[in-house]
Design an enzyme around this catalytic site. Structure first.
Site, PDB file in Angstrom:
ATOM      1  N   GLU A 165      36.212  39.358   6.998  1.00 44.82           N
ATOM      2  CA  GLU A 165      36.434  40.215   8.162  1.00 44.82           C
ATOM      3  C   GLU A 165      35.518  41.437   8.149  1.00 44.82           C
ATOM      4  O   GLU A 165      34.951  41.810   9.183  1.00 44.82           O
ATOM      5  CB  GLU A 165      37.901  40.641   8.236  1.00 44.82           C
ATOM      6  CG  GLU A 165      38.844  39.490   8.486  1.00 44.82           C
ATOM      7  CD  GLU A 165      40.152  39.898   9.105  1.00 44.82           C
ATOM      8  OE1 GLU A 165      40.272  41.038   9.586  1.00 44.82           O
ATOM      9  OE2 GLU A 165      41.072  39.056   9.122  1.00 44.82           O
TER      10      GLU A 165
ATOM     11  N   SER B 129      45.434  41.204  15.047  1.00 43.88           N
ATOM     12  CA  SER B 129      44.656  42.405  15.343  1.00 43.88           C
ATOM     13  C   SER B 129      45.596  43.507  15.865  1.00 43.88           C
ATOM     14  O   SER B 129      46.485  43.929  15.138  1.00 43.88           O
ATOM     15  CB  SER B 129      43.535  42.073  16.326  1.00 43.88           C
ATOM     16  OG  SER B 129      42.592  43.111  16.389  1.00 43.88           O
TER      17      SER B 129
ATOM     18  N   HIS C 237      37.231  38.155  11.462  1.00 42.92           N
ATOM     19  CA  HIS C 237      38.427  38.706  12.116  1.00 42.92           C
ATOM     20  C   HIS C 237      38.854  37.825  13.288  1.00 42.92           C
ATOM     21  O   HIS C 237      40.012  37.421  13.382  1.00 42.92           O
ATOM     22  CB  HIS C 237      38.111  40.123  12.595  1.00 42.92           C
ATOM     23  CG  HIS C 237      39.252  40.809  13.278  1.00 42.92           C
ATOM     24  ND1 HIS C 237      40.282  41.414  12.582  1.00 42.92           N
ATOM     25  CD2 HIS C 237      39.523  41.009  14.598  1.00 42.92           C
ATOM     26  CE1 HIS C 237      41.139  41.949  13.436  1.00 42.92           C
ATOM     27  NE2 HIS C 237      40.701  41.715  14.662  1.00 42.92           N
TER      28      HIS C 237
END
Length: 300
Positions: free
Chosen positions: A226, A168, A277
């Site tokens: 995601e 991330s 994610h």
């Protein structure tokens, strides 16, 4: 396989959304039959101090030193590195956990500040939730001048077999570091990088410099779902983040990988079926560690 079953049994909450639930003790606190551990702290200009963990295999080091993985979001990574999980890995490297002195899984303010790139003219950038960001250059400098030299006094590591991993915002930092002309790592693994950062302007800058990309291996990971399973909180700051994320084309990451490959960059791309994610955090670090083979590789 046994190692796969062990990793899949680890709690999903550890790697989904950031949580305020306090972390329990890690191998840095309890010790381990598989690794001996060291830890040290470094001061930060604001917020929690940097806490660095060093997990060193309890076996004789190769003549050139152990391969070494530097993992961002160190607190969340440590939660996964139970003694049982470490035992299941086929080839254990030195693992350096780059975290903060906090009992949170994800130090939200600190990681926003340290992992995110500055603007094109080097200025700080505020993230969509209003947190100060854009400190990637300073954090990379800290790794180069403070963290790596200290690690090398604690463990026999081979920086010609060094990997930087992040997810991330951490994945964004990995891309920032990999794109710099001189950085100390040999391989780079960016999981679910937040390419929407600063309205996609950093991605645009990366794409303009692929012909000058340093010759070092890059791996990019992504969860298949995601975008489909992204959260949509109703608070104003979260909505700003969601809008910035949604404004980025859904295939932006694939397009970036194709641009790198067309420019001759050694890039691998792995999509994890069915994962969101947050879930990609755990799968990505496991995928990296289970693939460590101890083979000697030359620095590019």
């Amino acid at each position: 396989m046994r190692w796969l079953a062990l990793w899949l049994m680890l709690p999903l909450t550890a790697t989904a959304q950031p949580s305020n639930e306090p972390l329990g003790p890690s191998v840095l606190d309890t010790g381990s039959t598989m690794v001996r551990t060291e830890r040290f702290t470094l001061p930060a200009e604001a917020g929690a101090e940097h806490e660095i963990g060093v997990l060193i295999p309890r076996r004789e080091a190769p003549a050139e030193g152990f391969p070494v993985v530097f993992a961002l979001d160190g607190q969340a990574v440590l939660e996964l590195l139970t003694d049982e999980a470490l035992t299941a890995l086929p080839a254990l490297p030195v693992i350096v956990t780059l975290g903060y002195e906090t009992d949170r899984r994800f130090a939200s303010e600190e990681r926003a500040r340290d992992y995110t790139p500055p603007s094109a003219d080097g200025r700080p950038v505020e993230d969509p939730r209003g947190r100060p960001g854009g400190g990637a250059a300073a954090y990379l400098g800290l790794l180069e001048t403070e963290v790596i030299p200290r690690v090398r006094t604690l463990a026999p590591v081979d920086m010609d077999r060094s990997t930087l991993w992040g997810h991330s915002y951490g994945g964004l930092f990995v891309l920032y570091a990999a794109s710099r002309p001189e950085t100390p790592f040999t391989q780079y693994v960016a999981a679910s990088p937040s390419l929407w950062w600063d309205n996609g302007s950093f991605l645009a800058r990366l794409e303009t410099q692929v012909d000058r990309w340093p010759g070092r291996p890059l791996t990019i990971h992504k969860g298949e779902l995601e975008r489909a399973r992204a959260s949509h909180p109703d608070t104003p700051d979260a909505q700003r983040l969601a809008q910035m994320r949604t404004a980025l084309p859904e295939d932006a990451l694939e397009g970036f990988v194709s641009t790198l490959a067309a420019a001759g960059v050694a890039v691998d791309y792995e999509v994890f079926p069915g994962l969101s994610h947050g879930e990609t955090f755990r799968r990505s670090i496991r995928f990296l560690l289970e693939g460590m083979d101890g083979a000697k590789r030359s620095r590019h």
